[in-house]
Design a protein around this motif. Structure first.
Motif, short mmCIF file in Angstrom:
data_model
loop_
_atom_site.label_atom_id
_atom_site.label_comp_id
_atom_site.label_asym_id
_atom_site.label_seq_id
_atom_site.Cartn_x
_atom_site.Cartn_y
_atom_site.Cartn_z
N ALA A 42 52.02 69.45 40.12
CA ALA A 42 50.56 69.03 40.13
C ALA A 42 49.94 68.80 38.71
O ALA A 42 49.17 67.97 37.98
N GLU A 43 50.02 69.88 37.91
CA GLU A 43 50.01 70.10 36.47
C GLU A 43 50.36 68.91 35.91
O GLU A 43 49.88 68.32 34.89
N ASP A 57 55.83 58.00 35.34
CA ASP A 57 54.81 58.36 36.10
C ASP A 57 54.98 57.67 37.57
O ASP A 57 55.05 58.46 38.76
N ARG A 113 51.41 66.00 36.76
CA ARG A 113 51.02 64.62 37.26
C ARG A 113 49.55 64.77 36.54
O ARG A 113 49.28 63.82 36.00
N ARG A 114 48.81 65.82 36.57
CA ARG A 114 47.43 65.65 36.17
C ARG A 114 47.38 65.43 34.40
O ARG A 114 46.78 64.68 33.86
N PHE A 138 48.52 61.88 33.75
CA PHE A 138 47.44 60.97 34.10
C PHE A 138 46.20 61.13 32.78
O PHE A 138 45.85 60.02 32.38
N LEU A 139 45.88 62.34 32.39
CA LEU A 139 45.09 62.37 31.31
C LEU A 139 45.72 61.63 29.85
O LEU A 139 44.81 61.01 29.19
#
Length: 752
Positions: free
Chosen positions: A684-685, A657, A687-688, A691-692
């Motif tokens: 972006a998806e 990450d 990365r999201r 993160f989740l």
């Protein structure tokens, strides 16, 4: 023509009103004679002439009326007994008020003794005739009607039977056994009355414990009443109140023993109420307290205390005999009379009774002194070959432990001697005994002393020291010609009562053993059985300085005050302690890694086959990271990160990450002035989602669960998500309803 029983007999007589002949039953109130029986009153305690004359007149009336009753024919006698209420009240008053043999009475006059003896015989013969349903082949009552007459007219009841046993049992045992046995045989309802009477007898024991301020088994489970807070123990209550309690106990125990001794068939009824355990529990709680109360009062009224001690000992012995009668009737006699196959139940009952009494140490000890438990166990061993030896050994061990600290041989030697049978019988074979009216107080005390030897005890501890010297000087002041040894012997015989000693010496009424002693006998000093030197016990006994146990002592080891050790320089130069420890520490240098062998030396005989030589060639722990150098050395100096100069490439992390974030920080390439929006959305998806995932959020599968429209089929992902949701309902707010419903359905609670 055979004679009819009295209950079916009809007689013809002239009607006094009409003068005609008419027939009526033989047992009819009209056949009763008009005669009034006066109530009985006991002899006066003091031989006051007026009271003695009143008693003689009343007792003569009662005796003459009973003699008249006994002389009546069979039918007239039973009409008078059934329908004359004054006769029943007269007999009840005699059973209630006549003095028992253990009551206190002054020596009566010869006239009183003669009338009492006559009345005693008449009352017994009256009850004996009342308990006989067949006097001859022509004069009898049918057994069924006889039982109904006795029970419905209250001619006999359990209290009357108890009084009859205690009054007439001694000397009239065979007649009384037939009499009471016939009553219970002809009317079995008396067994039910006896069953209802046993709780009342147990309540008597509870009342004694309650009055003495002692807690029984049943008292501990019930709340204490407010008026019971001021109860006094036997040691604190007044002497007269203690006397009433002991007399009450003596009366109860003697009456109970007399009944069971005459009618042992009542024992199963008593045993049904767990009477043995309740009796032993009462004995364990009450008897030691009463004994202690009498011993503490030895300086009050010695004559009264001696009488109370004898009555208490008498009560103890009777309680033991009651227990033995019940045990003998319930267990031992059936074992002797039964076959080998049917004795196991009685043996089990015997073991069960004694197993419940193992904690009653005092009761076991006193009972074993009168009736050895080992003899009963020996009987069981002879009767059964499958006896549980473990339980019997445990019971015998408990009995032996109850004797700890008590002189067993002395207690065994104080068993009461057998009392000879009384042969004073009249022509009818009835023994006439009226001890309460014919015995003097001294004779009563002597007889009680003979009967009350069951438990060995004395009035109190032997006096010694200043107290004993004071009693001796008190007698010697009045009778100076007597020797102290003679006075001491008299005091020991009369329980250290100086007044009784002086009175008996002056009236020449000493005991035969004292009369033979020399009156000038001097007092002999008793040697101490345990001298001081042989009774010393401490930590210094028999050490090297004990002059009492050895003749020679090393005087060089003895000094007075603090020992002089010399100057400070001499102490520092004294290296003896260092030399003593040097050899010890030199032994540590003996341990070496390799022992050089000389040529020709061979130690093969010392080879050990079981020795593990796996790690002999390795230095274990030499290269460990946690060596002592690392643990004790200082931490190497490092420059704080804030003060460092930035070096290109330093501090890069290896996580995916962070690499993606660093890639994003880089500026756009020159040929991509405007990047593709689709690519940016994918990044972006990604990365999201990363993160989740790092935060622990799970993928929302609600869209997959919903699936597509109906009729077009569902994807594999939708099917899997729906199955997971169905199985995981319990983890949410559904509260495991489906699992519980399946459980109810599997057990048949609801229809499937």
């Amino acid at each position: 023509m055979p004679a009819l029983p009295l209950d079916q007999l009809q007689i013809t007589h002239k009607d006094p009103k009409t003068g005609k002949q008419r027939t009526s039953p033989a047992l009819h109130p009209e056949q009763k004679a008009d005669r009034y029986f006066v109530l009985y009153k006991p002899p006066p305690k003091d031989n006051i002439p007026a009271l003695v004359e009143e008693y003689l007149e009343r007792a003569t009336f009662v005796a003459n009326d009973l003699d008249w009753l006994l002389a009546l024919p069979h039918d007239k006698f039973w009409c008078q007994v059934i329908f004359d209420e004054t006769l029943q009240k007269c007999l009840d008053s005699y059973l209630r008020y006549v003095p028992r043999k253990f009551d206190e009475w002054v020596a009566p006059t010869p006239e009183v003794a003669e009338v009492q003896k006559h009345l005693h015989r008449s009352v017994f013969l009256t009850f004996l005739r009342m308990s006989t349903h067949k006097e001859s082949k022509d004069h009898f009552i049918s057994p069924s009607a006889f039982g109904e007459i006795l029970y419905n007219n209250f001619l006999f009841d359990i209290p009357k039977i108890l009084d009859l046993c205690v009054l007439f049992g001694k000397g009239n045992s065979p007649l009384l056994q037939k009499m009471i046995g016939n009553i219970f045989i002809q009317q079995p309802s008396y067994y039910n009355d006896l069953d209802e009477t046993v709780p009342t007898i147990l309540q008597v024991f509870s009342n004694i414990l309650q009055h003495c301020g002692l807690q029984g088994d049943e008292a501990s489970s019930t709340p204490q009443k407010l008026e019971e807070r001021g109860r006094l123990t036997p040691s604190d209550m007044p002497l007269l109140e203690l006397k009433d309690v002991i007399l009450y106990l003596c009366d109860t125990c003697t009456t109970l023993w007399a009944f069971l001794d005459i009618f042992p068939l009542a024992c199963p009824t008593f045993h049904k109420h767990d009477f043995c355990y309740r009796l032993a529990s009462f004995y364990e709680v009450a008897i030691p307290e009463m004994e202690s109360a009498i011993k503490k009062r030895r300086l009050e009224d010695s004559k009264l205390l001696a009488d109370l001690w004898q009555r208490l000992s008498h009560s103890k012995k009777k309680l033991m005999e009651v227990f033995h009668i019940i045990l003998n009737q319930i267990c031992l006699l059936p074992i002797l009379e039964s076959s080998c196959d049917s004795v196991q139940g009685f043996i089990e009952e015997f073991l069960q009774i004694f197993s419940s009494l193992l904690q009653e140490k005092r009761f076991l000890r006193d009972y074993d002194a009168l009736f050895p438990v080992a003899e009963d166990i020996s009987l069981l061993q002879q009767a059964s070959s499958v006896l549980d030896e473990t339980r019997t050994a445990y019971i015998l061990q408990a009995v032996e432990s109850a004797w700890e600290g008590v002189d067993r041989q002395k207690a065994m030697d104080t068993k009461d001697p057998s009392v000879a049978k009384d042969s004073n019988r009249d022509s009818d074979g009835v023994t006439v005994i009226a001890e309460p009216a014919s015995k003097t107080v001294s004779q009563l005390e002597n007889s009680e002393q003979e009967e009350c030897m069951g438990a060995a005890a004395t009035l109190g501890p032997t006096m010694c020291g200043v107290e004993l010297d004071s009693l001796v000087s008190q007698v010697k002041d009045l009778l100076p010609d007597l020797g102290e040894g003679f006075i001491l012997s008299c005091l020991e015989h009369y329980h250290y009562d100086p007044e009784q000693v002086i009175n008996n010496i002056l009236e020449e009424r000493l005991a035969p053993a004292l009369s033979q002693l020399d009156r000038s006998l001097d007092r002999q000093a008793k040697p101490d059985p345990t001298p001081l030197l042989t009774s010393r016990h401490n930590i210094f006994q028999n050490d090297e300085f004990d002059v009492f146990s050895r003749d020679s002592v090393d005087l060089s080891r003895i000094h007075k005050g603090r020992r002089k050790e010399g100057s400070t320089r001499s102490l520092l130069n004294d290296k003896r302690a260092v030399a003593a420890q040097r050899q010890r520490y030199e032994q540590y240098s003996v341990v070496v890694e390799e022992v050089p062998l000389q040529p020709g030396d061979y130690h093969g005989e010392n080879y050990e086959d079981e020795y593990d030589d796996t790690y002999d060639g390795n230095q274990v722990g030499a290269n460990d990271a946690d060596s002592d150098d690392e643990l004790i050395s200082r931490r190497p100096f490092t420059i704080p990160q804030v003060l460092r100069t930035k070096v290109p490439g330093e501090g890069q992390e290896e996580e995916e990450d962070e690499e993606e974030e660093e890639a994003e920080d880089e500026g756009p390439k020159p040929d991509h002035f405007v990047q593709d929006p689709a690519v940016l959305r994918e990044r972006a998806e990604a990365r999201r989602m990363a993160f989740l995932a790092r935060k622990g959020y799970r993928h929302d599968s609600s869209t997959a669960v919903a699936g597509g429209p109906r009729g077009h089929g569902q994807s594999r992902e939708t099917t899997q998500e729906r199955r997971k949701k169905e199985a995981s309902k319990a983890t949410r707010a559904n509260h495991n309803r489906r699992t519980m419903a399946d459980r109810k359905r599997s057990k048949g609670m609801i229809p499937s």
